[in-house]
Each structure stands twice: as C-alpha cells, then as structure tokens.
Design a protein around this motif. Structure first.
Motif, PDB file in Angstrom:
ATOM      1  N   LEU A  59       8.073   5.592  10.235  1.00 55.42           N
ATOM      2  CA  LEU A  59       9.120   6.260   9.476  1.00 55.42           C
ATOM      3  C   LEU A  59       8.493   7.283   8.530  1.00 55.42           C
ATOM      4  CD1 LEU A  59      11.330   3.150   8.610  1.00 55.42           C
ATOM      5  CD2 LEU A  59      11.773   4.904  10.334  1.00 55.42           C
ATOM      6  N   PRO A  60       9.289   8.242   8.044  1.00 54.06           N
ATOM      7  CA  PRO A  60       8.737   9.272   7.157  1.00 54.06           C
ATOM      8  C   PRO A  60       7.953   8.726   5.956  1.00 54.06           C
ATOM      9  CG  PRO A  60      10.922   9.909   7.863  1.00 54.06           C
ATOM     10  CD  PRO A  60      10.695   8.507   8.364  1.00 54.06           C
ATOM     11  N   LEU A  61       8.425   7.698   5.309  1.00 52.25           N
ATOM     12  CA  LEU A  61       7.708   7.163   4.147  1.00 52.25           C
ATOM     13  C   LEU A  61       6.320   6.665   4.537  1.00 52.25           C
ATOM     14  CD1 LEU A  61       7.681   6.492   1.157  1.00 52.25           C
ATOM     15  CD2 LEU A  61       8.753   4.307   1.708  1.00 52.25           C
ATOM     16  N   ALA A  62       6.205   5.993   5.660  1.00 51.50           N
ATOM     17  CA  ALA A  62       4.904   5.499   6.120  1.00 51.50           C
ATOM     18  C   ALA A  62       3.982   6.670   6.482  1.00 51.50           C
ATOM     19  CB  ALA A  62       5.076   4.568   7.322  1.00 51.50           C
ATOM     20  N   ARG A  63       4.543   7.711   7.047  1.00 53.15           N
ATOM     21  CA  ARG A  63       3.754   8.908   7.383  1.00 53.15           C
ATOM     22  C   ARG A  63       3.205   9.540   6.108  1.00 53.15           C
ATOM     23  NH1 ARG A  63       7.144  12.109  12.102  1.00 53.15           N
ATOM     24  NH2 ARG A  63       7.318  10.357  13.548  1.00 53.15           N
ATOM     25  N   HIS A  64       4.065   9.677   5.101  1.00 50.88           N
ATOM     26  CA  HIS A  64       3.637  10.274   3.838  1.00 50.88           C
ATOM     27  C   HIS A  64       2.551   9.436   3.174  1.00 50.88           C
ATOM     28  CE1 HIS A  64       7.359  13.038   3.172  1.00 50.88           C
ATOM     29  NE2 HIS A  64       6.954  13.030   4.431  1.00 50.88           N
ATOM     30  N   ARG A  65       2.691   8.136   3.244  1.00 47.93           N
ATOM     31  CA  ARG A  65       1.668   7.256   2.665  1.00 47.93           C
ATOM     32  C   ARG A  65       0.309   7.451   3.347  1.00 47.93           C
ATOM     33  NH1 ARG A  65       5.418   1.901   2.034  1.00 47.93           N
ATOM     34  NH2 ARG A  65       6.295   2.452  -0.006  1.00 47.93           N
ATOM     35  N   LEU A  66       0.326   7.661   4.652  1.00 45.97           N
ATOM     36  CA  LEU A  66      -0.931   7.930   5.365  1.00 45.97           C
ATOM     37  C   LEU A  66      -1.588   9.200   4.834  1.00 45.97           C
ATOM     38  CD1 LEU A  66      -0.051   7.142   9.111  1.00 45.97           C
ATOM     39  CD2 LEU A  66      -1.703   5.946   7.675  1.00 45.97           C
ATOM     40  N   VAL A  67      -0.786  10.224   4.610  1.00 46.46           N
ATOM     41  CA  VAL A  67      -1.336  11.485   4.089  1.00 46.46           C
ATOM     42  C   VAL A  67      -1.831  11.286   2.660  1.00 46.46           C
ATOM     43  CG1 VAL A  67      -0.835  13.887   3.504  1.00 46.46           C
ATOM     44  CG2 VAL A  67       0.091  12.898   5.613  1.00 46.46           C
ATOM     45  N   TYR A  68      -1.018  10.647   1.816  1.00 47.92           N
ATOM     46  CA  TYR A  68      -1.421  10.427   0.420  1.00 47.92           C
ATOM     47  C   TYR A  68      -2.720   9.633   0.340  1.00 47.92           C
ATOM     48  CZ  TYR A  68       3.326  11.896  -0.911  1.00 47.92           C
ATOM     49  OH  TYR A  68       4.492  12.589  -1.086  1.00 47.92           O
ATOM     50  N   ALA A  69      -2.901   8.701   1.252  1.00 49.26           N
ATOM     51  CA  ALA A  69      -4.119   7.882   1.246  1.00 49.26           C
ATOM     52  C   ALA A  69      -5.363   8.737   1.476  1.00 49.26           C
ATOM     53  CB  ALA A  69      -4.035   6.779   2.298  1.00 49.26           C
ATOM     54  N   THR A  70      -5.222   9.838   2.204  1.00 51.50           N
ATOM     55  CA  THR A  70      -6.378  10.711   2.448  1.00 51.50           C
ATOM     56  C   THR A  70      -6.773  11.482   1.186  1.00 51.50           C
ATOM     57  OG1 THR A  70      -5.125  12.684   3.151  1.00 51.50           O
ATOM     58  CG2 THR A  70      -5.664  11.034   4.858  1.00 51.50           C
ATOM     59  N   LEU A  71      -5.854  11.562   0.232  1.00 51.98           N
ATOM     60  CA  LEU A  71      -6.091  12.347  -0.979  1.00 51.98           C
ATOM     61  C   LEU A  71      -6.451  11.484  -2.183  1.00 51.98           C
ATOM     62  CD1 LEU A  71      -3.129  14.809  -0.449  1.00 51.98           C
ATOM     63  CD2 LEU A  71      -5.542  15.204   0.047  1.00 51.98           C
ATOM     64  N   GLY A  72      -6.217  10.181  -2.062  1.00 51.97           N
ATOM     65  CA  GLY A  72      -6.629   9.237  -3.097  1.00 51.97           C
ATOM     66  C   GLY A  72      -6.190   9.602  -4.499  1.00 51.97           C
ATOM     67  N   GLU A  73      -7.136   9.584  -5.428  1.00 57.34           N
ATOM     68  CA  GLU A  73      -6.865   9.781  -6.854  1.00 57.34           C
ATOM     69  C   GLU A  73      -6.436  11.204  -7.199  1.00 57.34           C
ATOM     70  OE1 GLU A  73     -10.355   8.582  -8.944  1.00 57.34           O
ATOM     71  OE2 GLU A  73     -10.183   6.507  -8.292  1.00 57.34           O
ATOM     72  N   LEU A  74      -6.595  12.129  -6.273  1.00 52.46           N
ATOM     73  CA  LEU A  74      -6.183  13.506  -6.544  1.00 52.46           C
ATOM     74  C   LEU A  74      -4.667  13.623  -6.705  1.00 52.46           C
ATOM     75  CD1 LEU A  74      -8.494  15.414  -4.058  1.00 52.46           C
ATOM     76  CD2 LEU A  74      -8.749  15.227  -6.527  1.00 52.46           C
ATOM     77  N   MET A  75      -3.923  12.734  -6.012  1.00 49.78           N
ATOM     78  CA  MET A  75      -2.463  12.743  -6.127  1.00 49.78           C
ATOM     79  C   MET A  75      -2.071  12.335  -7.541  1.00 49.78           C
ATOM     80  SD  MET A  75      -1.090  13.926  -3.454  1.00 49.78           S
ATOM     81  CE  MET A  75       0.554  13.688  -4.085  1.00 49.78           C
ATOM     82  N   GLY A  76      -1.237  13.149  -8.157  1.00 47.64           N
ATOM     83  CA  GLY A  76      -0.807  12.880  -9.519  1.00 47.64           C
ATOM     84  C   GLY A  76      -1.803  13.375 -10.552  1.00 47.64           C
ATOM     85  N   GLY A  77      -2.955  13.839 -10.096  1.00 52.79           N
ATOM     86  CA  GLY A  77      -3.970  14.384 -10.990  1.00 52.79           C
ATOM     87  C   GLY A  77      -4.146  15.852 -10.687  1.00 52.79           C
ATOM     88  N   ALA A  78      -5.201  16.175  -9.946  1.00 57.20           N
ATOM     89  CA  ALA A  78      -5.475  17.566  -9.573  1.00 57.20           C
ATOM     90  C   ALA A  78      -4.353  18.134  -8.694  1.00 57.20           C
ATOM     91  CB  ALA A  78      -6.812  17.667  -8.858  1.00 57.20           C
ATOM     92  N   ILE A  79      -3.702  17.258  -7.934  1.00 58.39           N
ATOM     93  CA  ILE A  79      -2.550  17.662  -7.121  1.00 58.39           C
ATOM     94  C   ILE A  79      -1.307  17.102  -7.808  1.00 58.39           C
ATOM     95  CG2 ILE A  79      -1.423  17.521  -4.873  1.00 58.39           C
ATOM     96  CD1 ILE A  79      -4.243  16.926  -3.696  1.00 58.39           C
ATOM     97  N   HIS A  80      -0.585  17.957  -8.491  1.00 58.09           N
ATOM     98  CA  HIS A  80       0.601  17.510  -9.225  1.00 58.09           C
ATOM     99  C   HIS A  80       1.750  17.176  -8.269  1.00 58.09           C
ATOM    100  CE1 HIS A  80       3.440  17.099 -12.486  1.00 58.09           C
ATOM    101  NE2 HIS A  80       4.233  17.955 -11.874  1.00 58.09           N
TER     102      HIS A  80
END
Length: 80
Positions: free
Chosen positions: A42-63
């Motif tokens: 499902l879309p949410l699971a797909r997005h989680r896979l992508v977010y996992a590749t970016l790790g701590e950058l999400m919410g930090g360097a990537i707003h």
C-alpha cells in the motif's frame, strides 16, 4: 541538502529503483520513485520504504518530501 544526494540515498537503499528528485529551496523536495520492491504494498508502506533510505535526514535536513511511488508496471501503464 540537494536533490542529487537524496536521489543517491534512495537508489542505494532501493537497488534497481528509478528515482527523480527535485527541489529548489534545499529543504522541500519532490520525488518520484519507481521500484519493484513496491509490488503488493500500500502507499503508506511504500513511503516508509523510501523514508527508511533517508534515515535521520527526514525531519532534519529534509523538512518535507512529497512522494510518488510506483511499481515498474504502474509506471509503464501511466506512459501509455
């Protein structure tokens, strides 16, 4: 943060993925990710896979990261 770095991180985390990333202000980005790993998810699971590749950058360097996630078959169907 620049789009090329984000693209590289996603491609490294999702081998074989086709990734396009854009963003002009250095903190807000848009990405289209085409990956076989998305099949049956499902879309949410797909997005989680992508977010996992970016790790701590999400919410930090990537707003913010707007995502379009497609399987290769879905991408091919959109091009017809």
């Amino acid at each position: 943060m620049d789009p090329a770095r984000i693209q590289t991180l996603i491609e490294t985390g999702l081998p074989g993925a086709q990734v396009e990333v854009s963003g002009d202000d250095g903190v807000h980005f848009e990405a289209t990710v085409v990956a076989g790993q998305f099949a049956g998810k499902l879309p949410l699971a797909r997005h989680r896979l992508v977010y996992a590749t970016l790790g701590e950058l999400m919410g930090g360097a990537i707003h913010a990261l707007a995502l379009k996630t497609l399987t290769p078959e879905e991408a091919a169907a959109r091009q017809r």
